[in-house]
Design an enzyme around this catalytic site. Sequence first.
Site, PDB file in Angstrom:
ATOM      1  N   GLY A  75     -11.441   3.964   7.093  1.00  0.00           N
ATOM      2  CA  GLY A  75     -12.582   3.047   6.998  1.00  0.00           C
ATOM      3  C   GLY A  75     -13.914   3.692   6.673  1.00  0.00           C
ATOM      4  O   GLY A  75     -14.961   3.115   6.951  1.00  0.00           O
TER       5      GLY A  75
ATOM      6  N   MET B 177      -3.912  -0.668   1.831  1.00  0.00           N
ATOM      7  CA  MET B 177      -2.712  -0.086   1.227  1.00  0.00           C
ATOM      8  C   MET B 177      -1.645  -1.136   0.918  1.00  0.00           C
ATOM      9  O   MET B 177      -0.478  -0.970   1.276  1.00  0.00           O
ATOM     10  CB  MET B 177      -2.143   1.012   2.135  1.00  0.00           C
ATOM     11  CG  MET B 177      -3.132   2.121   2.444  1.00  0.00           C
ATOM     12  SD  MET B 177      -3.827   2.878   0.966  1.00  0.00           S
ATOM     13  CE  MET B 177      -2.422   3.849   0.450  1.00  0.00           C
ATOM     14  N   ARG B 178      -2.066  -2.202   0.266  1.00  0.00           N
ATOM     15  CA  ARG B 178      -1.111  -3.209  -0.149  1.00  0.00           C
ATOM     16  C   ARG B 178      -1.491  -3.681  -1.547  1.00  0.00           C
ATOM     17  O   ARG B 178      -2.670  -3.711  -1.895  1.00  0.00           O
ATOM     18  CB  ARG B 178      -1.151  -4.435   0.779  1.00  0.00           C
ATOM     19  CG  ARG B 178      -0.569  -4.220   2.156  1.00  0.00           C
ATOM     20  CD  ARG B 178      -0.672  -5.509   2.962  1.00  0.00           C
ATOM     21  NE  ARG B 178       0.056  -6.612   2.364  1.00  0.00           N
ATOM     22  CZ  ARG B 178       1.339  -6.890   2.606  1.00  0.00           C
ATOM     23  NH1 ARG B 178       2.044  -6.144   3.435  1.00  0.00           N
ATOM     24  NH2 ARG B 178       1.928  -7.921   2.020  1.00  0.00           N
TER      25      ARG B 178
ATOM     26  N   HIS C 137     -11.128   3.523  -6.219  1.00  0.00           N
ATOM     27  CA  HIS C 137     -10.003   4.427  -6.461  1.00  0.00           C
ATOM     28  C   HIS C 137     -10.532   5.855  -6.592  1.00  0.00           C
ATOM     29  O   HIS C 137     -11.523   6.080  -7.295  1.00  0.00           O
ATOM     30  CB  HIS C 137      -9.268   4.018  -7.742  1.00  0.00           C
ATOM     31  CG  HIS C 137      -8.071   4.869  -7.996  1.00  0.00           C
ATOM     32  ND1 HIS C 137      -6.909   4.747  -7.258  1.00  0.00           N
ATOM     33  CD2 HIS C 137      -7.869   5.886  -8.851  1.00  0.00           C
ATOM     34  CE1 HIS C 137      -6.039   5.660  -7.673  1.00  0.00           C
ATOM     35  NE2 HIS C 137      -6.594   6.369  -8.636  1.00  0.00           N
TER      36      HIS C 137
ATOM     37  N   GLY D 108      -2.668  -5.875 -12.288  1.00  0.00           N
ATOM     38  CA  GLY D 108      -2.023  -4.563 -12.360  1.00  0.00           C
ATOM     39  C   GLY D 108      -2.435  -3.686 -11.186  1.00  0.00           C
ATOM     40  O   GLY D 108      -3.204  -4.106 -10.325  1.00  0.00           O
TER      41      GLY D 108
HETATM   42  C1  GRF Z   1     -10.386   6.267  -0.426  1.00  0.00           C
HETATM   43  O1  GRF Z   1     -10.109   7.528  -0.973  1.00  0.00           O
HETATM   44  C2  GRF Z   1     -10.315   5.217  -1.490  1.00  0.00           C
HETATM   45  O2  GRF Z   1     -10.725   5.674  -2.748  1.00  0.00           O
HETATM   46  C3  GRF Z   1      -8.864   4.861  -1.518  1.00  0.00           C
HETATM   47  O3  GRF Z   1      -8.457   4.928  -0.167  1.00  0.00           O
HETATM   48  C4  GRF Z   1      -9.300   5.815   0.543  1.00  0.00           C
HETATM   49  C5  GRF Z   1      -9.857   5.041   1.688  1.00  0.00           C
HETATM   50  O4  GRF Z   1     -10.642   5.847   2.544  1.00  0.00           O
HETATM   51  N1  GRF Z   1      -8.650   3.567  -2.113  1.00  0.00           N
HETATM   52  P1  GRF Z   1     -11.462   5.183   3.723  1.00  0.00           P
HETATM   53  O5  GRF Z   1     -10.455   4.405   4.564  1.00  0.00           O
HETATM   54  O6  GRF Z   1     -12.484   4.273   3.103  1.00  0.00           O
HETATM   55  O7  GRF Z   1     -12.073   6.305   4.482  1.00  0.00           O
END
Ligand code: GRF
Length: 200
Positions: free
Chosen positions: A12, A89-90, A108, A142
Amino acid sequence: MKNLGILLSGRGSNFEAIAKNVLAGKIPARIAAVISNREEARGLALAREMGFETRYVPSQGKNRETYDQEIVALLKAFRVDLVCLAGFMRILSPAFIREFPRRILNIHPALLPSFAGLDAQKRALEYGVKFSGCTVHIVDEGVDTGPIVCQAVVPVKDDDSEETLAARILAEEHRIYSEAICLMLEDRVGIVGRRALRKK
Ligand code: GRF
């Protein structure tokens, strides 16, 4: 005032950076809800401590459509205008994306379209690129493919490990995610083909 909905699964730190900017008045919005698919996500605990509305929505035993319907219903109940994926993560179903057309952002940790998908920092390092970075994009159907709103570049150093590179990228993530959110909230992004262009 527009409402942000944050979806996260872990640490987070991007949520934290956004929340700090919201509280400092640097992002013209409220955080209406922070939602996680993982009960133990540090980001969820942090959001709770900061006094935001939080929800844990478990996914066990639900198919993607059912799960996404639940999340969409929550976001609507909280009157969310802009959805920010912050380490969620989905993969979102097309039905979810249709409910918030051009109103879902993702961050990303690479310069898209290079190194889409998981372990982007590790793959960039192993590939041997001299520069990497991060990308905030509008979510389409995508994986990491939607129009690019903001990017930042960082150098890859010879003595970098996956961790040192990821940390350098993360600092830029924290900066450009808020920048992209402001652009979207202020309706300063127009889509032409797959380009997200700043409106004059
Ligand atoms: C980050 O590296 C973001 O780019 C990727 O997931 C990670 C999340 O990190 N999508 P956090 O939970 O915001 O610390």
